[in-house]
Design a protein around this motif. Structure first.
Motif, PDB file in Angstrom:
ATOM      1  N   PHE A  53      42.261  45.708  41.711  1.00  0.00           N
ATOM      2  CA  PHE A  53      41.965  44.726  40.658  1.00  0.00           C
ATOM      3  C   PHE A  53      40.460  44.523  40.557  1.00  0.00           C
ATOM      4  N   GLY A  54      40.043  43.880  39.471  1.00  0.00           N
ATOM      5  CA  GLY A  54      38.612  43.748  39.195  1.00  0.00           C
ATOM      6  C   GLY A  54      37.994  42.488  39.762  1.00  0.00           C
ATOM      7  N   ASP A  55      36.660  42.391  39.637  1.00  0.00           N
ATOM      8  CA  ASP A  55      35.950  41.200  40.113  1.00  0.00           C
ATOM      9  C   ASP A  55      36.367  39.968  39.313  1.00  0.00           C
ATOM     10  N   GLY A  56      36.672  40.163  38.031  1.00  0.00           N
ATOM     11  CA  GLY A  56      37.130  39.030  37.217  1.00  0.00           C
ATOM     12  C   GLY A  56      38.497  38.569  37.685  1.00  0.00           C
ATOM     13  N   ALA A  57      39.381  39.534  37.920  1.00  0.00           N
ATOM     14  CA  ALA A  57      40.735  39.211  38.386  1.00  0.00           C
ATOM     15  C   ALA A  57      40.697  38.502  39.736  1.00  0.00           C
ATOM     16  N   ALA A  58      39.638  38.753  40.503  1.00  0.00           N
ATOM     17  CA  ALA A  58      39.533  38.142  41.832  1.00  0.00           C
ATOM     18  C   ALA A  58      39.437  36.613  41.754  1.00  0.00           C
TER      19      ALA A  58
ATOM     20  N   ASN B  22      34.690  45.969  42.195  1.00  0.00           N
ATOM     21  CA  ASN B  22      33.634  45.093  41.688  1.00  0.00           C
ATOM     22  C   ASN B  22      32.625  45.935  40.893  1.00  0.00           C
ATOM     23  N   ASN B  23      32.916  46.037  39.582  1.00  0.00           N
ATOM     24  CA  ASN B  23      32.022  46.823  38.713  1.00  0.00           C
ATOM     25  C   ASN B  23      30.970  45.919  38.073  1.00  0.00           C
ATOM     26  N   GLN B  24      30.807  44.754  38.641  1.00  0.00           N
ATOM     27  CA  GLN B  24      29.744  43.784  38.318  1.00  0.00           C
ATOM     28  C   GLN B  24      30.011  42.881  37.106  1.00  0.00           C
ATOM     29  N   TYR B  25      30.929  43.298  36.233  1.00  0.00           N
ATOM     30  CA  TYR B  25      31.172  42.495  35.030  1.00  0.00           C
ATOM     31  C   TYR B  25      32.652  42.372  34.714  1.00  0.00           C
ATOM     32  N   ALA B  26      33.059  41.176  34.304  1.00  0.00           N
ATOM     33  CA  ALA B  26      34.393  40.968  33.748  1.00  0.00           C
ATOM     34  C   ALA B  26      34.159  40.781  32.253  1.00  0.00           C
ATOM     35  N   MET B  27      34.479  41.753  31.468  1.00  0.00           N
ATOM     36  CA  MET B  27      34.078  41.842  30.057  1.00  0.00           C
ATOM     37  C   MET B  27      32.560  41.667  30.003  1.00  0.00           C
ATOM     38  N   GLY B  28      32.066  40.551  29.468  1.00  0.00           N
ATOM     39  CA  GLY B  28      30.616  40.371  29.385  1.00  0.00           C
ATOM     40  C   GLY B  28      30.078  39.376  30.410  1.00  0.00           C
TER      41      GLY B  28
ATOM     42  N   TYR C  83      44.425  47.490  33.599  1.00  0.00           N
ATOM     43  CA  TYR C  83      44.409  48.283  32.354  1.00  0.00           C
ATOM     44  C   TYR C  83      43.374  49.400  32.389  1.00  0.00           C
ATOM     45  N   ARG C  84      42.423  49.355  33.337  1.00  0.00           N
ATOM     46  CA  ARG C  84      41.403  50.428  33.425  1.00  0.00           C
ATOM     47  C   ARG C  84      42.004  51.501  34.341  1.00  0.00           C
ATOM     48  N   ASP C  85      43.039  52.159  33.818  1.00  0.00           N
ATOM     49  CA  ASP C  85      43.980  52.821  34.718  1.00  0.00           C
ATOM     50  C   ASP C  85      44.090  54.339  34.608  1.00  0.00           C
TER      51      ASP C  85
ATOM     52  N   TYR D 222      30.327  50.438  39.428  1.00  0.00           N
ATOM     53  CA  TYR D 222      29.666  50.109  38.169  1.00  0.00           C
ATOM     54  C   TYR D 222      30.352  50.844  37.023  1.00  0.00           C
ATOM     55  N   ARG D 223      30.567  50.122  35.938  1.00  0.00           N
ATOM     56  CA  ARG D 223      31.126  50.822  34.772  1.00  0.00           C
ATOM     57  C   ARG D 223      30.004  51.100  33.785  1.00  0.00           C
ATOM     58  N   TYR D 224      29.928  52.360  33.353  1.00  0.00           N
ATOM     59  CA  TYR D 224      28.841  52.753  32.455  1.00  0.00           C
ATOM     60  C   TYR D 224      29.119  52.366  31.002  1.00  0.00           C
TER      61      TYR D 224
ATOM     62  N   HIS E 252      48.633  47.427  33.885  1.00  0.00           N
ATOM     63  CA  HIS E 252      49.051  46.083  33.495  1.00  0.00           C
ATOM     64  C   HIS E 252      47.941  45.411  32.688  1.00  0.00           C
ATOM     65  N   GLY E 253      48.345  44.837  31.548  1.00  0.00           N
ATOM     66  CA  GLY E 253      47.358  44.253  30.636  1.00  0.00           C
ATOM     67  C   GLY E 253      46.962  42.837  30.984  1.00  0.00           C
ATOM     68  N   ILE E 254      47.778  42.165  31.776  1.00  0.00           N
ATOM     69  CA  ILE E 254      47.465  40.774  32.129  1.00  0.00           C
ATOM     70  C   ILE E 254      46.576  40.806  33.371  1.00  0.00           C
ATOM     71  N   VAL E 255      45.387  40.250  33.233  1.00  0.00           N
ATOM     72  CA  VAL E 255      44.417  40.313  34.330  1.00  0.00           C
ATOM     73  C   VAL E 255      44.997  39.698  35.613  1.00  0.00           C
ATOM     74  N   GLY E 256      45.048  40.472  36.659  1.00  0.00           N
ATOM     75  CA  GLY E 256      45.520  39.988  37.965  1.00  0.00           C
ATOM     76  C   GLY E 256      47.013  40.133  38.183  1.00  0.00           C
TER      77      GLY E 256
ATOM     78  N   GLY F 281      31.316  50.350  27.798  1.00  0.00           N
ATOM     79  CA  GLY F 281      31.631  48.955  27.515  1.00  0.00           C
ATOM     80  C   GLY F 281      32.941  48.542  28.170  1.00  0.00           C
ATOM     81  N   HIS F 282      33.236  47.255  28.133  1.00  0.00           N
ATOM     82  CA  HIS F 282      34.490  46.774  28.723  1.00  0.00           C
ATOM     83  C   HIS F 282      35.682  47.531  28.140  1.00  0.00           C
ATOM     84  N   SER F 283      35.753  47.548  26.812  1.00  0.00           N
ATOM     85  CA  SER F 283      36.749  48.383  26.149  1.00  0.00           C
ATOM     86  C   SER F 283      35.985  49.109  25.044  1.00  0.00           C
TER      87      SER F 283
HETATM   88  C1  LIG Z   1      45.412  36.482  32.199  1.00  0.00           C
HETATM   89  C2  LIG Z   1      44.411  37.135  31.296  1.00  0.00           C
HETATM   90  N1  LIG Z   1      43.289  36.465  30.957  1.00  0.00           N
HETATM   91  C3  LIG Z   1      42.364  37.038  30.150  1.00  0.00           C
HETATM   92  C4  LIG Z   1      42.571  38.309  29.665  1.00  0.00           C
HETATM   93  C5  LIG Z   1      41.489  38.966  28.802  1.00  0.00           C
HETATM   94  N2  LIG Z   1      40.734  39.918  29.610  1.00  0.00           N
HETATM   95  C6  LIG Z   1      41.035  41.229  29.557  1.00  0.00           C
HETATM   96  S1  LIG Z   1      40.107  42.112  30.594  1.00  0.00           S
HETATM   97  C7  LIG Z   1      39.263  40.770  31.139  1.00  0.00           C
HETATM   98  C8  LIG Z   1      38.172  40.913  32.166  1.00  0.00           C
HETATM   99  C9  LIG Z   1      38.649  41.284  33.536  1.00  0.00           C
HETATM  100  O1  LIG Z   1      37.594  41.824  34.292  1.00  0.00           O
HETATM  101  P1  LIG Z   1      37.755  42.464  35.713  1.00  0.00           P
HETATM  102  O2  LIG Z   1      38.911  41.890  36.426  1.00  0.00           O
HETATM  103  O3  LIG Z   1      36.446  42.375  36.391  1.00  0.00           O
HETATM  104  O4  LIG Z   1      38.120  43.998  35.438  1.00  0.00           O
HETATM  105  P2  LIG Z   1      37.282  45.122  34.686  1.00  0.00           P
HETATM  106  O5  LIG Z   1      37.600  45.009  33.231  1.00  0.00           O
HETATM  107  O6  LIG Z   1      35.847  44.910  34.987  1.00  0.00           O
HETATM  108  O7  LIG Z   1      37.799  46.411  35.219  1.00  0.00           O
HETATM  109  C10 LIG Z   1      39.716  39.636  30.494  1.00  0.00           C
HETATM  110  C11 LIG Z   1      39.189  38.285  30.732  1.00  0.00           C
HETATM  111  C12 LIG Z   1      43.757  38.976  30.029  1.00  0.00           C
HETATM  112  N3  LIG Z   1      44.031  40.217  29.610  1.00  0.00           N
HETATM  113  N4  LIG Z   1      44.646  38.397  30.861  1.00  0.00           N
END
Ligand SMILES: Cc1ncc(C[n+]2csc(CCOP(=O)(O)OP(=O)(O)O)c2C)c(N)n1
Length: 339
Positions: A157-162, A187-193, A79-81, A252-254, A127-131, A256-258
């Motif tokens: 994909f992000g570090d959280g999605a990893a 890897n921007n260091q944070y998945a949301m918070g 979604y950070r697209d 690094y993202r400067y 894509h809004g669904i992480v991963g 907020g998450h959203s």
């Molecule tokens: C399957 C799923 N779980 C949780 C969420 C809620 N959510 C949206 S963004 C996000 C964090 C993902 O972080 P990261 O992959 O590091 O990407 P970044 O936002 O840092 O670019 C979460 C948990 C979601 N959208 N989809």
């Protein structure tokens, strides 16, 4: 505390830059930054609704990677697209019109920030669904192999999605079938918070492919040249039929998450420190001036041109009509005649 991006092997020294390429990188990164700043303002004015995830700080990743791709290669991300779309040469007007939910947007105003596509530019979303983009990107790699093309899919994909299970199912198949996919972990260091260290048992994300026998490399994602060097290697590997490759971009993202982010998980000083010492655009600007490729004034002119381009996109988006309610029934289902 976020770990600073470490210099990758591919960015040991600053070689003599090629003028055209340096200025192109500068323009491309600046376009993303100014576009995102404007999107942030439009959001504040209530012109963009729903979610909006800005890419400010991460511009070098997509800019450097795009320089490694050729016609027909596909790009897919989360979604950070917006930066990825601009890097794929999608029209800033159409992207901004989609963000503001207008009829001239890439998804006719029905997708918004997280769901925008361009078949013409081989950009597969958004894509809004992480991963979720990871298996789809792997499928795109499969289609390249199945059709006998030499194209490569870059799946970001992000570090959280990893930490998502579907990522590893994808890795398994991609490696088993030698699919031409470059997995770029931003890897921007944070998945949301949540920091990487809090959520990941193995924080060196480039190692995540080891048990699938996928090569991986850590890259300084704040240095567009380091990204390009690593990207070229990975893309060449995938294109030549060797299989997938993982690049972990330390970035690094400067912002907020959203757009609503209480920012309690990191200190202002941490953000300021990275902005001051590692900014990808300022870094390249310094190199351009030092190597006398352009003067400060010439770079200011570029900035002015980019700002005008972004203003044009914003004005266009606000002049574009709201989608017709009838659009609710289009692009929902495609009937295919059975044989
Ligand atoms: C399957 C799923 N779980 C949780 C969420 C809620 N959510 C949206 S963004 C996000 C964090 C993902 O972080 P990261 O992959 O590091 O990407 P970044 O936002 O840092 O670019 C979460 C948990 C979601 N959208 N989809």
């Amino acid at each position: 505390m976020a770990k600073m991006p470490s210099k990758s092997k591919s960015s040991k020294s600053t070689p003599k830059l090629q003028s055209d390429e340096a200025l192109k990188f500068y323009r491309d990164m600046l376009l993303i930054r100014r576009f995102e700043e404007r999107a942030g303002q439009l959001y504040g004015m209530g012109k963009i609704a729903g979610f909006c995830h800005l890419y400010i700080g991460q511009e070098a990743v997509v800019t450097g990677m795009q320089a490694c791709l050729k016609e027909g290669d596909q790009v897919i991300t989360g979604y950070r697209d917006h930066g990825h779309m601009l890097a794929c040469d999608m029209d800033p007007k159409g992207v901004m019109a989609e963000l503001t939910g207008r009829a001239d947007g890439y998804s006719k105003g029905k997708g918004g920030s997280m769901h925008m596509f361009s078949r013409e530019k081989n950009f597969f979303g958004g894509h809004g669904i992480v991963g979720a983009q990871v298996p789809i990107g792997t499928g795109l790699g499969f289609s390249n192999k199945y059709r006998g093309t030499d194209n490569v899919c870059v799946a970001y994909f992000g570090d959280g999605a990893a930490n998502q299970g579907q990522v590893y199912e994808s890795f398994n198949m991609a490696s088993l079938w030698d699919l031409p996919v470059v997995y770029v972990i931003e890897n921007n260091q944070y998945a949301m918070g949540t920091s990487v260290a809090r959520a990941s048992a193995e924080t060196e994300l480039f190692k995540r492919g080891i048990s699938f026998e996928i090569e991986g490399e850590e890259v300084d994602g704040m240095d567009v040249y380091a990204v390009k060097a690593a990207g070229e290697k990975a893309v060449k590997y995938a294109r030549s039929g060797e299989g997938p490759y993982i690049l972990e971009m330390k970035t690094y993202r400067y912002r907020g998450h959203s757009m609503s982010d209480p920012a309690k998980y990191r200190k202002r000083e941490e953000v300021d420190d990275i902005r001051t010492h590692h900014d990808p655009i300022d870094g390249l600007k310094g190199q351009i001036i030092e190597q006398k490729i352009a003067t400060e004034d010439e770079l200011k002119d570029i900035d002015k041109t980019i700002k005008d381009l972004v203003k044009e996109a914003a004005d266009f988006s606000l002049d574009s009509p709201e989608p017709d309610p009838e659009e609710l029934w289009t692009d929902v289902l495609r009937e295919v005649e059975s044989a």
